[in-house]
Design an enzyme around this catalytic site. Structure first.
Site, short mmCIF file in Angstrom:
data_model
loop_
_atom_site.label_atom_id
_atom_site.label_comp_id
_atom_site.label_asym_id
_atom_site.label_seq_id
_atom_site.Cartn_x
_atom_site.Cartn_y
_atom_site.Cartn_z
N TYR A 135 2.23 4.15 -0.23
CA TYR A 135 0.68 3.37 0.12
C TYR A 135 0.88 2.49 1.18
O TYR A 135 -0.02 2.38 2.16
CB TYR A 135 0.29 2.97 -1.15
CG TYR A 135 -1.07 2.45 -0.98
CD1 TYR A 135 -2.24 3.61 -1.00
CD2 TYR A 135 -1.27 1.26 -1.14
CE1 TYR A 135 -3.53 2.88 -1.01
CE2 TYR A 135 -2.69 0.81 -1.24
CZ TYR A 135 -3.77 1.53 -0.85
OH TYR A 135 -5.02 1.27 -0.82
N LYS A 174 -0.89 2.92 5.07
CA LYS A 174 -2.16 1.91 5.38
C LYS A 174 -1.78 1.14 6.44
O LYS A 174 -2.51 1.00 7.39
CB LYS A 174 -2.41 0.93 4.09
CG LYS A 174 -3.20 1.49 3.02
CD LYS A 174 -4.50 2.47 3.44
CE LYS A 174 -5.18 2.80 2.40
NZ LYS A 174 -6.46 3.60 2.78
#
Length: 255
Positions: free
Chosen positions: A160, A164
Site C-alpha cells: 500500500y 501510493k
C-alpha cells in the site's frame, strides 16, 4: 470563491462509500454531470439515492477499474452522452482487506492486487480520458493517494505504501506529459479519516489510548471527514487551480 462545474463531465472512481461518495456528491451539487463507479453495487445505489434526494442526480456504473475494457467502456459512454470529459478523480484503491504482515509472508498475488487497484486503475482511466481532454485542450486529473505514499503505512502494509508512492510519481509524470494540452494532474494525500469499514476497523483496533495518541499527533487535534477531502479535490478541479499541476496536497489536519 465561487466554484461551479455546470456543463462539465466528471468521472469519480470508488464512489460507493467514503471519499469517493463525498467527492461525487460534491461535484453533483455544483452542477456537474457525474459518472460514479465502483465494484460495490449496494454502496453505489446508496450514493445515487443520496444524490437524488438532494435534487442533484448522478449516473452510477458498476465498474472494475482493473478491467481495462470496462474502464474504456465507461469513459466512452460518458463522452458519447455528454460530448466531453472534464474531470477524472482516481479515488478507488485501498488495502483490499489485507493487514500488516512481515515482509517474508507477503505473497506475490497480494502485492500485485494492491498495485493493480491503486496504480494500474488510475493509469488506465487517465489513459482512456486523455484523448478527450487533449481534443478539448483542457482537463483535470486528480489522484487520491495517502499519507502512506509520503511516509509509511500506519498498518505496515508494504504494497500500500509503495503503490501510493508510485501513484504520486505517476501524478508528477503525467503533469509534465499532458500540460501542453491544458490538462493539470494533481494529487490529494489524505490523513487518517474514518471513512469506510476498513478505516473504522483500523480505528477500533487502536483502542482508546491509541486513538488519543493519533489525534494528539494532528495539529488541529481532530480527525477530518470525507468532505474535507472532497473540498480539496474540487479546488484542484476548479478554474482557480488552472496554473497548479504536478502537486501533492496533504489534507491531514497538520503533521
Amino acid at each position: 470563491m465561487n466554484i461551479s462545474f455546470e456543463g462539465q463531465t466528471v468521472i469519480v472512481t470508488g464512489a460507493a462509500q467514503g471519499f469517493g461518495r463525498a467527492i461525487a456528491l460534491a461535484f453533483a451539487r455544483e452542477g456537474a454531470q457525474v459518472y460514479a463507479c465502483d465494484v460495490l453495487q449496494q454502496g453505489l445505489q446508496e450514493t445515487a439515492a443520496l444524490s437524488e434526494a438532494a435534487g442533484t442526480p448522478l449516473h452510477v456504473r458498476l465498474t472494475d477499474i482493473t478491467d481495462r475494457a470496462a474502464v474504456n467502456a465507461l469513459v466512452a459512454e460518458a463522452a458519447q452522452q455528454t460530448g466531453r470529459i472534464d474531470v477524472l478523480v482516481n479515488n478507488a484503491g485501498g488495502v483490499l482487506g489485507q493487514v500488516g504482515r512481515p515482509l517474508e509472508e507477503v505473497s506475490a498475488s497480494d502485492w500485485q492486487s494492491i498495485f493493480s487497484v491503486n496504480v494500474e486503475g488510475a493509469f488506465s482511466f487517465a489513459q482512456a480520458c486523455a484523448p478527450h481532454m487533449k481534443r478539448q485542450k483542457s482537463g483535470r486529473i486528480i489522484n487520491i493517494s495517502s499519507g502512506a505514499g509520503l511516509g509509511v503505512s500506519l498498518t505496515g502494509i508494504q504494497a500500500y505504501a509503495s503503490a501510493k508512492a508510485a501513484q504520486i510519481g505517476l501524478t508528477r509524470q503525467l503533469a509534465h506529459e499532458l500540460g501542453e494540452w491544458g490538462i493539470t494532474v494533481n494529487n490529494v494525500a489524505p490523513g487518517f479519516v474514518r471513512s469506510n469499514p476498513t478505516t473504522e476497523r483500523q480505528w477500533q483496533s487502536y483502542g482508546e489510548e491509541g486513538q488519543q495518541r493519533l489525534v494528539n499527533g494532528i495539529a488541529l487535534k481532530r480527525l477530518g471527514s470525507p468532505d474535507d477531502i472532497a473540498g480539496a479535490v474540487l479546488f484542484f478541479a476548479s478554474a482557480q487551480a488552472g496554473w497548479i499541476t504536478g502537486q501533492v496536497l496533504s489534507v491531514d489536519g497538520g503533521k
